[in-house]
Design a protein around this motif. Structure first.
Motif, PDB file in Angstrom:
ATOM      1  N   ARG A 144     113.484 121.064 113.635  1.00  0.00           N
ATOM      2  CA  ARG A 144     114.666 121.957 113.602  1.00  0.00           C
ATOM      3  C   ARG A 144     115.053 123.193 112.467  1.00  0.00           C
ATOM      4  NH1 ARG A 144     116.433 120.576 118.656  1.00  0.00           N
ATOM      5  NH2 ARG A 144     115.792 118.565 118.623  1.00  0.00           N
ATOM      6  N   SER A 145     114.088 123.421 111.617  1.00  0.00           N
ATOM      7  CA  SER A 145     114.033 124.678 111.027  1.00  0.00           C
ATOM      8  C   SER A 145     112.811 125.847 111.649  1.00  0.00           C
ATOM      9  CB  SER A 145     113.200 123.848 109.020  1.00  0.00           C
ATOM     10  OG  SER A 145     114.656 123.740 108.484  1.00  0.00           O
ATOM     11  N   GLU A 146     111.595 125.022 111.617  1.00  0.00           N
ATOM     12  CA  GLU A 146     110.809 126.580 112.548  1.00  0.00           C
ATOM     13  C   GLU A 146     111.618 127.801 113.544  1.00  0.00           C
ATOM     14  OE1 GLU A 146     107.944 125.772 115.967  1.00  0.00           O
ATOM     15  OE2 GLU A 146     108.078 123.738 114.570  1.00  0.00           O
ATOM     16  N   ASP A 147     111.008 128.517 113.464  1.00  0.00           N
ATOM     17  CA  ASP A 147     110.992 129.824 114.354  1.00  0.00           C
ATOM     18  C   ASP A 147     110.526 129.445 115.183  1.00  0.00           C
ATOM     19  OD1 ASP A 147     113.051 130.526 112.761  1.00  0.00           O
ATOM     20  OD2 ASP A 147     112.419 132.148 111.524  1.00  0.00           O
ATOM     21  N   CYS A 148     110.721 129.041 116.323  1.00  0.00           N
ATOM     22  CA  CYS A 148     109.309 128.262 116.898  1.00  0.00           C
ATOM     23  C   CYS A 148     109.546 130.162 118.512  1.00  0.00           C
ATOM     24  CB  CYS A 148     110.626 127.869 118.409  1.00  0.00           C
ATOM     25  SG  CYS A 148     111.037 126.087 117.815  1.00  0.00           S
ATOM     26  N   PRO A 203     104.126 124.764 108.730  1.00  0.00           N
ATOM     27  CA  PRO A 203     105.548 124.797 109.034  1.00  0.00           C
ATOM     28  C   PRO A 203     106.507 124.961 107.158  1.00  0.00           C
ATOM     29  CG  PRO A 203     105.175 122.224 108.640  1.00  0.00           C
ATOM     30  CD  PRO A 203     103.692 123.269 108.457  1.00  0.00           C
ATOM     31  N   ARG A 204     107.724 125.646 107.831  1.00  0.00           N
ATOM     32  CA  ARG A 204     108.745 125.735 106.980  1.00  0.00           C
ATOM     33  C   ARG A 204     108.695 124.773 106.507  1.00  0.00           C
ATOM     34  NH1 ARG A 204     114.851 128.691 108.510  1.00  0.00           N
ATOM     35  NH2 ARG A 204     114.980 128.673 105.749  1.00  0.00           N
ATOM     36  N   ALA A 205     109.104 123.780 107.423  1.00  0.00           N
ATOM     37  CA  ALA A 205     109.622 122.135 106.502  1.00  0.00           C
ATOM     38  C   ALA A 205     108.725 121.930 104.997  1.00  0.00           C
ATOM     39  CB  ALA A 205     109.677 121.442 107.599  1.00  0.00           C
ATOM     40  N   TYR A 206     107.409 122.310 105.497  1.00  0.00           N
ATOM     41  CA  TYR A 206     106.244 122.098 104.086  1.00  0.00           C
ATOM     42  C   TYR A 206     106.465 122.745 102.747  1.00  0.00           C
ATOM     43  CZ  TYR A 206     101.323 121.494 102.658  1.00  0.00           C
ATOM     44  OH  TYR A 206     100.151 121.786 102.327  1.00  0.00           O
ATOM     45  N   VAL A 254     107.702 144.460 109.322  1.00  0.00           N
ATOM     46  CA  VAL A 254     108.984 144.325 110.225  1.00  0.00           C
ATOM     47  C   VAL A 254     108.686 142.073 109.878  1.00  0.00           C
ATOM     48  CG1 VAL A 254     109.891 143.798 111.979  1.00  0.00           C
ATOM     49  CG2 VAL A 254     109.033 145.962 111.939  1.00  0.00           C
ATOM     50  N   ASP A 255     110.165 142.133 109.246  1.00  0.00           N
ATOM     51  CA  ASP A 255     109.634 140.677 109.396  1.00  0.00           C
ATOM     52  C   ASP A 255     110.159 139.715 110.276  1.00  0.00           C
ATOM     53  OD1 ASP A 255     109.127 138.144 107.373  1.00  0.00           O
ATOM     54  OD2 ASP A 255     111.057 137.944 106.134  1.00  0.00           O
ATOM     55  N   CYS A 256     109.875 138.306 110.988  1.00  0.00           N
ATOM     56  CA  CYS A 256     110.496 138.357 111.741  1.00  0.00           C
ATOM     57  C   CYS A 256     111.267 136.942 111.972  1.00  0.00           C
ATOM     58  CB  CYS A 256     109.584 138.278 113.239  1.00  0.00           C
ATOM     59  SG  CYS A 256     108.740 139.979 113.192  1.00  0.00           S
ATOM     60  N   HIS A 257     112.140 136.806 112.609  1.00  0.00           N
ATOM     61  CA  HIS A 257     112.508 135.369 112.555  1.00  0.00           C
ATOM     62  C   HIS A 257     114.160 135.059 113.807  1.00  0.00           C
ATOM     63  CE1 HIS A 257     112.286 135.225 108.008  1.00  0.00           C
ATOM     64  NE2 HIS A 257     112.041 136.360 108.212  1.00  0.00           N
ATOM     65  N   SER A 258     114.089 133.968 113.857  1.00  0.00           N
ATOM     66  CA  SER A 258     115.202 133.641 114.838  1.00  0.00           C
ATOM     67  C   SER A 258     116.511 132.621 113.577  1.00  0.00           C
ATOM     68  CB  SER A 258     114.347 133.020 116.171  1.00  0.00           C
ATOM     69  OG  SER A 258     114.133 131.441 115.292  1.00  0.00           O
ATOM     70  N   PRO A 267     107.120 134.283 109.179  1.00  0.00           N
ATOM     71  CA  PRO A 267     106.772 133.496 107.835  1.00  0.00           C
ATOM     72  C   PRO A 267     106.979 132.189 108.820  1.00  0.00           C
ATOM     73  CG  PRO A 267     108.531 134.798 107.802  1.00  0.00           C
ATOM     74  CD  PRO A 267     107.673 135.402 108.484  1.00  0.00           C
ATOM     75  N   HIS A 268     107.984 131.942 109.436  1.00  0.00           N
ATOM     76  CA  HIS A 268     108.921 130.001 109.608  1.00  0.00           C
ATOM     77  C   HIS A 268     107.823 129.739 110.720  1.00  0.00           C
ATOM     78  CE1 HIS A 268     111.933 131.729 106.377  1.00  0.00           C
ATOM     79  NE2 HIS A 268     111.137 130.769 105.736  1.00  0.00           N
ATOM     80  N   SER A 269     107.378 130.574 111.970  1.00  0.00           N
ATOM     81  CA  SER A 269     106.818 130.198 113.183  1.00  0.00           C
ATOM     82  C   SER A 269     105.524 129.233 113.479  1.00  0.00           C
ATOM     83  CB  SER A 269     106.361 131.249 113.766  1.00  0.00           C
ATOM     84  OG  SER A 269     105.347 132.063 113.916  1.00  0.00           O
TER      85      SER A 269
END
Length: 313
Positions: free
Chosen positions: A70-74, A96-99, A188-192, A47-49
């Motif tokens: 800077r908030s993006e799970d690149c 993007p997560r910033a949006y 499986v919720d995928c983040h960084s 959800p954040h990439s």
């Protein structure tokens, strides 16, 4: 299993034209990556990439094209993308997560951000809102304000109605179809996470953090298997601290109903340069390991998904 083209048409047909729709007139706000047939009871979610920054949004921000990320799970969608070839669908945000942050309640809004009063049903007192990281964020990861001034409230409501709600409707549908087909479902919720994250008094920098909302969103056996598989690969793994899982893990994880949700946080230092936001030489090896992790989880006996959750800590 429907492909991304079908879901893009569904999303565009379901809602009246708005500014948020125009933001994603060329690139859909999200997509399902899937093969011809779902072969396993797993759904992956990134959800954040998202890395499509609409020109209209960029014109509203006070940040440059690098700082706004800077908030993006690149590249997290790429790290876990091998799961698709193994037979699991993956839902991927392009926004993007910033949006917009879909790992929040639908109405976690900061009233200080808007020209008009927010609706009374909004959760304005959550810790995430206080930190500037509500459904429509006020800041990016390093505490940098996104906007120079206040927004029209309609901007936030539009993003929630035309992007947030369809995203969650799609995720719910994927999980419902999976549960119906296999008798249980695993999300499986995928983040960084930033490379500098440390755990507890020891100050250890984990490679991974596996979150299960303190034992309430997934079976104990599934959590143990995931942490064990990662540890066996040589990674340092933490459990629930400091990231136990966000709204998605909490909302969809119902182990007593055979619906399991795990959040996996990957240390960005393993695969990218956080300053330049580019892949490092470790990316390919880590992506191979994430495909191996997915395959090993899919090979687990069913009893790993059918036992009771752990007691809360």
């Amino acid at each position: 299993m429907a492909g991304s083209g079908h879901d893009r048409l569904w999303w565009m047909d379901g809602f009246a034209l708005s500014s948020a729709v125009e933001d994603f007139a060329v690139v859909p706000p999200f997509e399902i990556r899937a093969g011809c047939e779902q072969r396993v009871p797993f759904v992956f979610n990134s959800p954040h990439s998202g890395r499509h920054y609409p020109d209209r949004f960029l014109a509203m921000t006070k940040l440059d094209r690098n700082a706004i990320r800077r908030s993006e799970d690149c590249f997290v969608d790429e790290l876990f993308g091998g799961a698709v070839a193994l037979g699991a669908p993956m839902l991927v945000a392009n926004f993007p997560r910033a949006y917009l942050d879909v790992n929040r309640e639908p109405w976690e809004l900061d009233p200080r951000m808007f020209c008009q009063p927010v609706p009374p049903y909004c959760n304005i007192r959550s810790a995430r809102v206080a930190g500037g990281l509500g459904t429509v964020p006020r800041v990016v990861g390093e505490g940098l304000d996104i906007y120079a001034g206040r927004l029209q409230l309609g901007e936030a409501l539009d993003r929630i109605e035309t992007v947030y709600k369809p995203y969650h409707e799609t995720l719910k549908r994927l999980l419902t179809e999976t549960h119906s087909a296999f008798g249980f479902a695993v999300l499986v919720d995928c983040h960084s996470m930033p490379a500098g994250v440390r755990v507890g008094d020891s100050g250890v920098r984990p490679d991974f953090i596996v979150g299960d909302r303190f034992g309430t969103s997934a079976s104990a056996a599934l959590t143990r298997a995931t942490t064990g598989l990662l540890s066996a690969m040589g990674y340092t793994v933490a459990h629930n601290k400091p990231y136990a899982g966000g709204f998605i893990t909490e909302h969809y994880g119902r182990p007593a109903r055979h619906l399991h949700a795990l959040q996996i946080e990957v240390n960005r230092g393993l695969y990218m340069d956080e300053r330049t936001l580019t892949k490092s030489s470790g990316f390919d090896a880590l992506a191979d390991d994430m495909t191996r992790l997915a395959a090993d989880l899919m090979a687990l006996p069913d009893h790993n998904f059918l036992d009771l959750p752990m007691a809360a800590e």
